[in-house]
Design an enzyme around this catalytic site. Sequence first.
Site, PDB file in Angstrom:
ATOM      1  N   ASN A 171      27.812   1.311  10.708  1.00 54.51           N
ATOM      2  CA  ASN A 171      28.505   0.065  10.984  1.00 54.51           C
ATOM      3  C   ASN A 171      27.497  -1.075  10.986  1.00 54.51           C
ATOM      4  OD1 ASN A 171      30.558  -1.807  11.845  1.00 54.51           O
ATOM      5  ND2 ASN A 171      29.560  -1.755  13.844  1.00 54.51           N
ATOM      6  N   TYR A 175      26.801  -9.690  15.835  1.00 51.52           N
ATOM      7  CA  TYR A 175      26.979 -10.004  17.250  1.00 51.52           C
ATOM      8  C   TYR A 175      25.893 -10.984  17.655  1.00 51.52           C
ATOM      9  CZ  TYR A 175      29.421  -5.488  17.015  1.00 51.52           C
ATOM     10  OH  TYR A 175      30.240  -4.454  16.658  1.00 51.52           O
ATOM     11  N   TRP A 189      28.541  -7.287  22.310  1.00 52.44           N
ATOM     12  CA  TRP A 189      29.624  -6.621  21.580  1.00 52.44           C
ATOM     13  C   TRP A 189      30.807  -6.440  22.519  1.00 52.44           C
ATOM     14  CZ3 TRP A 189      26.097  -1.990  19.989  1.00 52.44           C
ATOM     15  CH2 TRP A 189      25.845  -1.146  21.078  1.00 52.44           C
ATOM     16  N   ASP A 284      30.524 -21.217  21.678  1.00 53.13           N
ATOM     17  CA  ASP A 284      30.938 -20.403  20.545  1.00 53.13           C
ATOM     18  C   ASP A 284      31.866 -21.148  19.589  1.00 53.13           C
ATOM     19  OD1 ASP A 284      33.624 -20.192  21.489  1.00 53.13           O
ATOM     20  OD2 ASP A 284      33.011 -18.596  22.856  1.00 53.13           O
TER      21      ASP A 284
END
Length: 488
Positions: A171, A175, A189, A284
């Site tokens: 994977n 993040y 995460w 964010d």
Amino acid sequence: MLKYSNHMAFKDLREYIEFMKKKGKLIEVDDEVSVDLEIAEITRKATYAHLPPLLFKRVKNYENWKIVSNIFYSIESLYEIFGTNKLESISEGFLSNLSNMPITFFDKIKSLREILGLGKVMPKAKSPSFKEEKNLDLTKIPAIKTWPKDAGRYLTFSITITKDPETDVHNLSVYRVQILNEKEAIIHWQAFKRGALTAKKYLEKGISKIPIAVVTGVDPAIAFTAASPVPHGIDKYMFAGILRGEGIDVAELDNQLLVPSHSEVVLTGYVDLNDMRLEGPFGDHMGYYTPADYYPVFKLERVYIREDPIFHVTSVGKPPLEDAWIGKAVERIFLPFAKMLVPELIDMNLPEYGLFTGIGIFSIKKYYPGQAKRVMMALWGTGQLSLLKIIIVVDQDIDVHDINQVIYAIAANVDPKRDVWVIENALTDSLDPSVPFPPLGSKLGIDATRKFKEEMGKEWPEEVRSDEVVAKKADQILNKIIKRYQTS
């Protein structure tokens, strides 16, 4: 055998930068800039202004480092990376070949990889371009501070690589990573992300130290794949190979993880699930500071870099920034996958101002009453679409990319009591500032389709339509009027 794009894939980040430079679409910044707010501020302003990628050549206190940002500066950037302006064609070709294979034929073959021609897109072992650097630690890497009240400096477009302990599927995910000190950082995460789910599998085996690698500076197609909601169980290296049209060069590390061979920076170590610390706040993509919360700590063991490394960063904030354009490309590339799961689906729009997981607009070919709600349930059960806060479903004749058409469909076709659906205690985006107890919140579904008799108790009224003969004559006369007006 599958046919893949004829577009020449970029070997690494440097080849992409050179490609953009030759196109005259690379902005080289010679002014000295700081990783403390300045690079992030310049990057955001450049993205809002639709400027191409920026290469910062003089980074204060970080000699011999360059920083690249704004790679995903618009949807045009994705056309350049993948060599097509019809992004859905990439996955359409793959899925059409897959669906045309008879099951009996699968039963008779030994290797699915051979029959699908997947050998071309599988990762390939290649000697690394990077070397171990024992004098480097996390504080000597040009991680950036994005907003004034962020908890510190972050890796903002680094790729965290883990491997499923049961299937060995790799994977790759993006993040944010908060630097704490020379040897420690916090990996953000969220509970439903693939990294966290992989960690739970290790825990079930009694393992609390999860081997990981954090890489920065790769071919943009790999970076895009890492930021994309590839379905669980599919190896992201293989998916990146499908998007690129050829496999990725990978090198195996001492901890048995595969990393892109031409990465600019590779950090290896482990995430200690027994060491949870407060991460954040961090400004964010919602345009708000995420409150501090507990996440596991990454313990650094080794650092590898290329000579004269180029560090890849992004700057997040209110849309539309780079994540918005990644989201639009995800919308196009994953549309064929969504159609496979929801056959009546015609098109979808994840608006750049809808924050990717905030609002989704979907058009369907409607055959029966109650179909719009059934589609909503299917979409809310599908991968990253499960995080959508608001889903709007319209008829196939509505252009989902024309917001005015969508507003018209809502205004004309929706009775709020009948057609608006609120679902409580559902999984939402943990970063959503409106959710009081993340990750659980509420969802809204709006059925803006025209209704069957069973849905509203009477026949839907007939739409107005022009007489065809009259309309043709009116067009002829109007065209003459327009020509006269334009020449006068």
